[in-house]
Design a protein around this motif. Structure first.
Motif, mmCIF file in Angstrom:
data_model
loop_
_atom_site.group_PDB
_atom_site.id
_atom_site.type_symbol
_atom_site.label_atom_id
_atom_site.label_comp_id
_atom_site.label_asym_id
_atom_site.label_seq_id
_atom_site.Cartn_x
_atom_site.Cartn_y
_atom_site.Cartn_z
ATOM 1 N N ALA A 115 0.833 -1.206 0.000
ATOM 2 C CA ALA A 115 0.000 0.000 0.000
ATOM 3 C C ALA A 115 0.865 1.252 0.000
ATOM 4 O O ALA A 115 0.566 2.240 -0.672
ATOM 5 C CB ALA A 115 -0.936 -0.002 1.206
ATOM 6 N N LEU A 128 -0.229 5.382 -1.420
ATOM 7 C CA LEU A 128 -1.422 5.697 -0.626
ATOM 8 C C LEU A 128 -0.989 6.411 0.657
ATOM 9 O O LEU A 128 0.043 6.079 1.231
ATOM 10 C CB LEU A 128 -2.179 4.410 -0.262
ATOM 11 C CG LEU A 128 -2.743 3.595 -1.432
ATOM 12 C CD1 LEU A 128 -3.278 2.260 -0.943
ATOM 13 C CD2 LEU A 128 -3.855 4.363 -2.126
ATOM 14 N N SER A 129 -1.799 7.374 1.109
ATOM 15 C CA SER A 129 -1.478 8.076 2.352
ATOM 16 C C SER A 129 -1.753 7.148 3.529
ATOM 17 O O SER A 129 -2.377 6.100 3.379
ATOM 18 C CB SER A 129 -2.337 9.331 2.485
ATOM 19 O OG SER A 129 -3.682 8.955 2.703
ATOM 20 N N GLN A 161 -5.400 6.466 3.936
ATOM 21 C CA GLN A 161 -5.907 5.614 2.845
ATOM 22 C C GLN A 161 -5.466 4.170 3.030
ATOM 23 O O GLN A 161 -6.246 3.238 2.813
ATOM 24 C CB GLN A 161 -5.394 6.134 1.489
ATOM 25 C CG GLN A 161 -6.079 7.411 1.035
ATOM 26 C CD GLN A 161 -5.379 8.041 -0.155
ATOM 27 O OE1 GLN A 161 -4.227 7.753 -0.456
ATOM 28 N NE2 GLN A 161 -6.084 8.924 -0.841
ATOM 29 N N LYS A 221 -8.525 1.651 3.454
ATOM 30 C CA LYS A 221 -8.844 0.865 2.257
ATOM 31 C C LYS A 221 -8.121 -0.468 2.173
ATOM 32 O O LYS A 221 -8.553 -1.361 1.457
ATOM 33 C CB LYS A 221 -8.539 1.708 1.006
ATOM 34 C CG LYS A 221 -9.442 2.903 0.981
ATOM 35 C CD LYS A 221 -9.283 3.782 -0.212
ATOM 36 C CE LYS A 221 -10.417 4.796 -0.209
ATOM 37 N NZ LYS A 221 -10.193 5.904 -1.114
ATOM 38 N N VAL A 222 -7.016 -0.582 2.880
ATOM 39 C CA VAL A 222 -6.251 -1.833 2.771
ATOM 40 C C VAL A 222 -6.245 -2.606 4.098
ATOM 41 O O VAL A 222 -6.589 -3.781 4.135
ATOM 42 C CB VAL A 222 -4.795 -1.543 2.318
ATOM 43 C CG1 VAL A 222 -3.982 -2.823 2.293
ATOM 44 C CG2 VAL A 222 -4.799 -0.873 0.949
#
Lengths: 251, 222
Positions: free
Chosen positions: B120, B125-126, B129, B133-134
């Motif tokens: 990720a 991705l920040s 995030q 999301k992960v």
């Protein structure tokens, strides 16, 4: 096998100079320098523990270095004030263990970063997902979950996921080490096609035959140092006894 | 004296059982929200936040819930803050649950394989995030069985609220017994009601665990 012709003003995409790194008390990188120009494929080889994977991970700042300098696509990676996310938009990395997100379909895996990082519209991202999947020969797997794919397919999907971010350089960290020879072949074919398209790549691999065919430059690492470097020819006629012994056992 | 057990008594017990469920929900919701924050603090990149939240968890886990109830119900009024039995019981349970769920969930976050975090990160991705999301979707799958299992502990622990005068199931049993003097009968009924509340959750948790087993193995491989 194709070779990218280097122009005289080829610009440096990745540059390491005199990089030192230790996982105390172990010195892993002991003054490593090499450079990768646009469109070049650099292959890092060496025994386990020679520092090649660490060198690769430093390029994407998964490891911080003790001293020296790393510049990647204009980002000073060694700078503590580095904009990490900007760096990682320019650099794609593919790991040995694929690391697809198991709760997302292949399409969602691929569109996640373009949508949330680059703010690309969903429809456009899906279109792009189809394109990069076609590039790795998996356009029919769009709506499947990672667990439904073979290892080789998962690794190709992981490559597609990286491609969707349109990186300027791709890093491959022993991407075929978890695969059997047949699956290895299908992944290597994808990487060859990328090289033919002119993608700049740095890869750590134990596939010597593949390295011979694809590398513009080979860097042989030994005890945390660049022990021998040159064109792919050094794999067949090594200058140092260490590389000779390594390729002798590696072939 | 006292008469015998009748429908009114059973109604009273039923009412108590409802409050046990209500208090459990307060504990689960309050403790769930607070516990989520605790879990995030426990894996924070900031060392101070990590140390402070670890200290909080140690402190609460090392204190009996009964004492926390006493502190909120009898201790706070001594400092000039009056609290109702419901508030005292709800707040105490929230604090208690937050420490345990926080720790359970921290473990779940951390059991998402490290390469998933790295993949990720590699996609730029920040942190939020990556989390939302992960990591979180995978952690929820891992966290569900132990969380449902812990709800059984919450239900049983609400009985401690009887000591601050909150009329839940155990307390309503005590009250009835005070007039009927049939402790064996009444506490058997109480035990059965607790069992009926808890057993389905235990079973559900076991079933989730069995179903979650392969999913977890597959997560480690992926």
């Amino acid at each position: 096998m194709h070779k990218i012709t280097r122009t005289d003003n080829a610009s440096s995409v990745v540059g390491l100079s005199n990089v030192h790194k230790s996982f105390s008390p172990l010195k892993v990188l002991n003054g490593v320098s090499f450079e990768v120009n646009r469109g070049e494929v650099l292959v890092l080889i060496g025994r386990s523990g020679s520092g090649k994977s660490t060198a690769l991970r430093c390029i994407d700042r998964f490891e911080t270095i003790d001293s020296g300098e790393i510049v990647v696509c204009g980002h000073r990676v060694s700078d503590p004030k580095l904009d990490l996310r900007a760096l990682r938009q320019d650099v794609g990395i593919v790991f040995q263990s694929y690391n697809l997100f198991p709760h997302l379909t292949i399409e969602e895996n691929i569109t996640l970063a373009p949508c949330s990082v680059k703010g690309i519209a969903k429809a456009q991202a899906k279109e792009q997902a189809r394109r990069v999947l076609a590039q790795v020969g998996l356009e029919d797997k769009l709506h499947q979950y990672p667990e439904q794919l073979s290892g080789g397919q998962q690794q190709r999907a992981a490559i597609a996921r990286s491609l969707a971010m349109q990186p300027k350089v791709m890093l491959f960290d022993e991407v075929t080490s978890a695969l059997d020879p047949e699956l290895t072949g299908e992944v290597l074919k994808v990487i060859e096609a990328l090289a033919a398209d002119g993608m700049t790549m740095v890869m750590v691999t134990h596939e010597m035959g593949f390295a011979r065919g694809i590398a513009n430059r080979v860097v042989f690492m030994h005890h945390g140092k660049v022990h021998e470097t040159g064109s792919a020819a050094i794999l067949t006629s090594p200058a140092t006894p260490e590389l000779a012994q390594f390729v002798g056992t590696g072939l | 004296m006292g008469g015998s057990l009748n429908a009114n008594h059973l109604m009273f017990l039923g009412y108590g059982a409802l409050w046990t469920i209500g208090l459990s929900l307060i504990g689960l919701l309050g403790g769930g929200v607070a516990g989520f924050i605790v879990a995030l603090c426990r894996i924070s990149p900031n060392r101070t936040v990590r140390v402070l939240s670890a200290g909080y968890v140690q402190l609460i886990q090392g204190t009996p819930l009964l004492v926390i109830m006493f502190l909120t119900y009898f201790g706070l009024p001594a400092l000039g803050v009056t609290v109702s039995p419901l508030m005292a019981a709800g707040a105490s349970l929230t604090i208690f649950v937050s420490a345990y769920l926080g720790e359970i969930w921290r473990g779940c976050f951390e059991s998402v394989p490290k390469p998933q975090w790295e993949a990720a990160e590699g996609l730029a991705l920040s942190r939020s995030q990556r989390m939302m999301k992960v990591i979180l979707p995978q952690a929820i799958r891992i966290a569900t069985p132990p969380t449902v299992g812990f709800m059984v502990q919450i239900i049983k622990n609400t009985s401690l609220a009887s000591v601050v005068g909150f009329v839940e199931l155990a307390r309503s049993g005590q009250i009835i017994n005070n007039s009927l003097f049939e402790p064996f009968l009444i506490y058997t009924i109480i035990a059965v009601i607790y069992f009926v509340l808890c057993y389905p959750l235990s079973r559900f948790s076991h079933r989730l665990e069995k179903r979650g087993g392969p999913a977890r193995i597959e997560l480690e491989v992926a």
